[in-house]
Design an enzyme around this catalytic site. Structure first.
Site, PDB file in Angstrom:
ATOM      1  N   HIS A  74       0.844  -1.201   0.000  1.00 15.60           N
ATOM      2  CA  HIS A  74       0.000   0.000   0.000  1.00 15.60           C
ATOM      3  C   HIS A  74       0.879   1.251   0.000  1.00 15.60           C
ATOM      4  O   HIS A  74       1.682   1.446   0.895  1.00 15.60           O
ATOM      5  CB  HIS A  74      -0.923   0.001   1.229  1.00 15.60           C
ATOM      6  CG  HIS A  74      -2.123  -0.866   1.040  1.00 15.60           C
ATOM      7  ND1 HIS A  74      -3.284  -0.693   1.735  1.00 15.60           N
ATOM      8  CD2 HIS A  74      -2.338  -1.920   0.214  1.00 15.60           C
ATOM      9  CE1 HIS A  74      -4.175  -1.596   1.347  1.00 15.60           C
ATOM     10  NE2 HIS A  74      -3.616  -2.363   0.433  1.00 15.60           N
ATOM     11  N   TYR A 202      -9.348   5.619   7.067  1.00 18.19           N
ATOM     12  CA  TYR A 202      -9.490   6.066   8.462  1.00 18.19           C
ATOM     13  C   TYR A 202     -10.552   7.161   8.466  1.00 18.19           C
ATOM     14  O   TYR A 202     -10.333   8.247   7.917  1.00 18.19           O
ATOM     15  CB  TYR A 202      -8.180   6.644   8.979  1.00 18.19           C
ATOM     16  CG  TYR A 202      -7.096   5.606   9.243  1.00 18.19           C
ATOM     17  CD1 TYR A 202      -6.898   5.088  10.515  1.00 18.19           C
ATOM     18  CD2 TYR A 202      -6.261   5.154   8.220  1.00 18.19           C
ATOM     19  CE1 TYR A 202      -5.901   4.144  10.771  1.00 18.19           C
ATOM     20  CE2 TYR A 202      -5.263   4.203   8.467  1.00 18.19           C
ATOM     21  CZ  TYR A 202      -5.091   3.715   9.754  1.00 18.19           C
ATOM     22  OH  TYR A 202      -4.110   2.786   9.996  1.00 18.19           O
ATOM     23  N   PRO A 293      -4.205   1.069  18.763  1.00 21.87           N
ATOM     24  CA  PRO A 293      -3.923   0.538  17.421  1.00 21.87           C
ATOM     25  C   PRO A 293      -4.096   1.531  16.273  1.00 21.87           C
ATOM     26  O   PRO A 293      -3.828   1.178  15.121  1.00 21.87           O
ATOM     27  CB  PRO A 293      -4.918  -0.617  17.274  1.00 21.87           C
ATOM     28  CG  PRO A 293      -6.021  -0.302  18.215  1.00 21.87           C
ATOM     29  CD  PRO A 293      -5.414   0.464  19.346  1.00 21.87           C
ATOM     30  N   LYS A 297       0.842   0.288  14.937  1.00 19.81           N
ATOM     31  CA  LYS A 297       2.252   0.243  15.346  1.00 19.81           C
ATOM     32  C   LYS A 297       2.665  -0.888  16.289  1.00 19.81           C
ATOM     33  O   LYS A 297       3.858  -1.151  16.445  1.00 19.81           O
ATOM     34  CB  LYS A 297       2.618   1.582  16.031  1.00 19.81           C
ATOM     35  CG  LYS A 297       2.666   2.747  15.090  1.00 19.81           C
ATOM     36  CD  LYS A 297       3.891   2.673  14.205  1.00 19.81           C
ATOM     37  CE  LYS A 297       3.799   3.554  12.999  1.00 19.81           C
ATOM     38  NZ  LYS A 297       3.895   2.871  11.734  1.00 19.81           N
ATOM     39  N   TYR A 387       3.894   6.870   9.823  1.00 18.20           N
ATOM     40  CA  TYR A 387       3.085   5.702   9.471  1.00 18.20           C
ATOM     41  C   TYR A 387       3.928   4.624   8.788  1.00 18.20           C
ATOM     42  O   TYR A 387       3.787   3.438   9.092  1.00 18.20           O
ATOM     43  CB  TYR A 387       1.912   6.123   8.574  1.00 18.20           C
ATOM     44  CG  TYR A 387       0.826   5.071   8.507  1.00 18.20           C
ATOM     45  CD1 TYR A 387      -0.267   5.102   9.375  1.00 18.20           C
ATOM     46  CD2 TYR A 387       0.898   4.020   7.593  1.00 18.20           C
ATOM     47  CE1 TYR A 387      -1.252   4.124   9.337  1.00 18.20           C
ATOM     48  CE2 TYR A 387      -0.087   3.035   7.550  1.00 18.20           C
ATOM     49  CZ  TYR A 387      -1.155   3.105   8.417  1.00 18.20           C
ATOM     50  OH  TYR A 387      -2.124   2.132   8.376  1.00 18.20           O
TER      51      TYR A 387
END
Ligand code: FAD
Ligand code: PHB
Length: 393
Positions: A74, A202, A293, A297, A387
């Site tokens: 991704h 998200y 979460p 990570k 990220y």
């Protein structure tokens, strides 16, 4: 004389298994002691996003083949708020990407490597206790099939997760704990349906956070913000899907539904125990720290710890150099705190916070921050570089 090994590893989660595999590459002997069965650890549904450093560690461990075949690369993710989608382009902003590959598949691959190499993995052990961690001759005692066993070693790696016994073996007055329990949790489902978006979504919504993730081209993983003690029985399949559809809703988006094969509620916590070493005991992964979460990570942080620990043990056994072992806790914690910061920030940015006073103001500040993160190159880069994963050191 009890049996002995160089490193006794407690816990066959990602941290323990990866440490065992990396040590084997350096010719360092280890024994892994695990409370659960092989079936249990290979089916436990948890995380699913791998940073490049975790991918590299799988390759170094000789366990990366299936991950490269089946993992989904991704190069970005979607932040959705006010019913509109905003893409964060990891590749353009950082040159890096992440991979979607289930934690339990990673565990399966590492177990397979260990068993193929004939390295010891003791499953379904009970009553593990740690002795002599302040001496040069520590020892682990345990039971298997009712029989007592003792394992002498040079070092103990406490990789037994948040509820394990290793952290508790450190005297309370030598440990400093930082902790926050969030007033919400995640209701997570796995469903046999193709993901409705090619990238993770998200979503910030007035009714609460939602996340669309996936495990494969035919399996979706989705989450809803809920109460930390939410009663799953109150959630029919229809209610879950319609709440997800509302919170993930946007123009040009339709949520595909399918049979739900697994569901659970996870509480959310930030937690750090310092230091991560006491005498000859080294803590790694969830045994030492927990992140909420939202930043994906937990698993990656566990792998980063054991990469540093394996390097430090290799320097010790290879060159008699204990410098890295002495620096282990400090090196890990520098990174741990940054990842704790990012995870707490993502959590605060995306969830609904009800607690008055100032909840309305907080809500508007959140929207302004989401607007900023998705419109400023600098702010988007900050999100993206965290990220995809900060450097190991
Ligand atoms: P663990 O995976 O917890 O492994 C510890 C191992 O030690 C276990 O196999 C356990 O059985 C064993 N053990 C425990 N006690 C003993 C004992 N006394 N003796 C011997 N063995 C023992 N992270 C994300 O990034 N995204 C997610 O979506 C996500 N979802 C999660 C959902 C749940 C329900 C949980 C609990 C965690 C989730 N996490 C997630 C976090 C992530 O899965 C963990 O950070 C990761 O598993 C840490 O790996 P670890 O090896 O340190 O610990
Ligand atoms: C998951 O796929 O389980 C997942 C993905 C991203 C997160 C958390 C969990 O931030």
């Amino acid at each position: 004389m009890p049996p002995r090994t160089q490193v006794a590893i407690i816990g066959a989660g990602p941290a323990g298994l990866m440490l065992g595999a990396l040590l084997a590459r350096h010719g360092i002997a280890s024994v892994i002691l695990e409370a659960r069965s092989r079936t249990y650890i290979e089916h436990r549904i948890r995380a699913g996003v791998l940073e490049q450093g975790t991918i590299d560690a799988m390759d170094e461990a000789g366990a990366g083949a299936r991950m490269h075949q089946q993992g989904l690369v991704h190069e970005g993710t979607i932040l959705r708020f006010g019913g509109r989608s905003h893409r964060i382009d990891f590749r353009a902003l950082t040159g890096k990407a992440v991979m979607i590959y289930s934690q339990h598949e990673l565990v399966r691959d590492l177990v397979a490597v260990r068993i193929a190499a004939g390295d010891p993995l003791e499953l379904e052990v009970e009553d593990v206790t740690l002795d002599g961690i302040e001496t040069r001759k520590p020892c682990v005692r345990f039971r298997r099939a009712g029989q007592p066993h003792e394992l002498a070693c040079d070092f103990i790696a406490g990789c037994d997760g948040f509820h394990g016994v290793s952290r508790a073996a450190i005297p309370a007055d030598r440990l400093r704990v930082f902790e926050h329990d969030y007033p919400f949790g995640w209701l997570g489902i796995l469903a046999d349906v193709a993901p409705s978006s090619p990238e993770l979504v998200y979503a910030h919504h007035d009714r609460g956070f939602a996340l669309l993730s996936m495990r494969s081209p035919s399996v979706s993983r989705l989450y809803l913000q809920c109460a930390p003690d939410e009663d799953l029985a109150a959630w029919s399949d229809d209610r879950i899907w319609s709440e997800l559809a509302i919170r993930l809703g946007a123009d040009d988006f339709t949520l595909a539904t399918g049979p739900i094969t697994q569901r659970s509620v996870t509480p959310m916590r930030s937690f750090v125990a310092e230091p991560m070493r006491h005498g000859r005991l080294f803590l790694a992964g969830d045994a030492a720290h927990i992140v909420p979460p939202t930043g994906a990570k937990g698993l990656n942080l566990a792998i980063a710890d054991v990469r540093l620990l394996a390097e430090a043990l290799a320097a010790f056994y290879g060159r008699g150099d204990a410098t890295l072992l002495d620096a282990y806790s400090e090196l890990c914690l520098r990174r741990v705190w940054k990842v704790e910061r990012f995870s707490a920030w993502m959590t605060q940015l995306l969830h609904r916070h009800d607690a008055p006073p100032g909840a309305e103001l907080g809500h508007r500040l959140q929207l302004a921050e989401l607007d900023y993160v998705t419109s400023s190159h600098a702010a988007a880069t900050t999100l993206a570089e965290n990220y995809v994963g900060l450097p190991l050191r």
